[in-house]
Write an enzyme that holds these catalytic residues in place. Structure first.
Site, PDB file in Angstrom:
ATOM      1  N   CYS A  24      11.052   7.190  -9.525  1.00 32.42           N
ATOM      2  CA  CYS A  24       9.671   6.814  -9.200  1.00 32.42           C
ATOM      3  C   CYS A  24       9.366   7.429  -7.841  1.00 32.42           C
ATOM      4  CB  CYS A  24       9.492   5.295  -9.198  1.00 32.42           C
ATOM      5  SG  CYS A  24      10.454   4.469  -7.923  1.00 32.42           S
ATOM      6  N   CYS A  81       0.821  -1.209   0.000  1.00 33.32           N
ATOM      7  CA  CYS A  81       0.000   0.000   0.000  1.00 33.32           C
ATOM      8  C   CYS A  81       0.858   1.264   0.000  1.00 33.32           C
ATOM      9  CB  CYS A  81      -0.959  -0.006   1.180  1.00 33.32           C
ATOM     10  SG  CYS A  81      -2.313  -1.186   0.965  1.00 33.32           S
TER      11      CYS A  81
END
Ligand SMILES: [Zn+2]
Length: 311
Positions: free
Chosen positions: A264, A91
């Protein structure tokens, strides 16, 4: 219900203490956020003989299953071996919509109440899959208990709790999951990247986050191509990358390969992208040296530019 009593245990569940804890209760609900803890909780439930109501959620999807209940399978029956750590999205990396965890959590609470009251569970041997985007619930039938399961099988090899972080090759948390896929020479720090940006060294910055994250914030000079498109060798995406590399190469006269820095959110997906770029044939995107930026944009936000949004 005014008679409900909550007993918080602060701290991570550990193999040392898990069995003692699980034995004190009749039903266990797994709401954890990482693979080692899922194996730990499941094994503890099998060894203690407790049903396990397991829920999970990621992005816009959720799952619910009940393990080790009335002869049904355990978690290991379905997943005898942990997935390779670099294939797991947690998550912290992938995000999750709060309402999705709320829906799965309510369904878990419902199954706990049904088991506690003797009504039984609808999800022993079944998995409920919730797709929030499509607004769809599906139930799939699971494999039955495996006679050769390492923990609940007929002659189990797991008879006490183990080192689950070693078993899974990842941390029992979704917070410190820093993958190490590339050698140090293929990685730069955000400080090093800032220095070569200031020195106007010709290069391409490739942002490989999903579209939705690039819409939250991005470095203005970055070319955005989601990792998924690189993994699929998407033709249009590779053409855009090749075009940018060509443009940048025209700024330099020499024939040395052009650096492509990949970024990223946290520095995990960028390493996967570097590996893909390194494996691409030279005619696809030209001669480049791909490197990853350690810690990603969140490191950029904490160490270089405090005005850059953290999410
Ligand atoms: Zn099993």
């Amino acid at each position: 219900n005014s008679a409900v009593q909550y007993v918080p245990y602060r701290g991570a569940l550990r193999p040392r203490s898990a069995l003692r804890l699980v034995r004190q209760y009749d039903i266990v609900a797994d709401c954890s956020d990482n693979v080692p803890t899922r194996y730990l909780v499941s094994d503890a439930c099998v060894l203690a003989g407790k049903p396990l109501v397991s829920g999970s959620a990621l992005r816009l999807e959720g799952q619910l299953a009940v393990y080790n209940y009335r002869g049904g399978p355990c978690y290991r029956c379905l997943f005898p071996r942990p997935p390779p750590p670099d294939t797991v999205t947690n998550c912290a990396d992938g995000g999750v919509l709060g309402a999705v965890t709320g829906i799965i959590g309510c369904l878990q609470a419902l199954e706990v109440l049904k088991i506690a009251s003797g009504m039984g569970s609808s999800f022993s041997g079944y998995m409920l899959m919730f797709d929030a985007l499509e607004g769809r619930f599906r139930n799939i039938k699971l494999r039955p208990r495996r006679a050769d399961c390492a923990v609940c099988g007929d002659s189990p090899s797991v008879t006490c709790l183990q080192d689950y972080e070693a078993f899974c090759g990842s941390c029992a948390t979704d917070k410190c999951r820093a993958l190490q896929l590339l050698p140090g020479a293929d990685r730069v720090s955000v400080q090093q990247y800032k220095a070569l940006l200031d020195a106007r060294v010709p290069h391409v910055l490739l942002d490989v986050r999903p579209q939705v994250e690039a819409e939250i914030c991005r470095l203005p000079h970055a070319l955005h191509v989601p990792l998924r498109c690189l993994q699929d060798r998407d033709h249009e995406s590779l053409q855009r990358l090749q075009k940018r590399i060509c443009e940048e190469k025209q700024r330099t006269d020499d024939q040395t390969p052009l650096p492509v820095y990949v970024v990223c959110k946290l520095g995990n997906d960028s390493q996967k992208a570097v590996k893909i770029l390194q494996e691409l044939p030279a005619e696809e995107i030209g001669s480049v040296v791909a490197k990853d930026i350690r810690g990603g944009l969140m490191a950029w936000a904490t160490k270089i530019d405090s005005t850059f949004p953290q999410y």
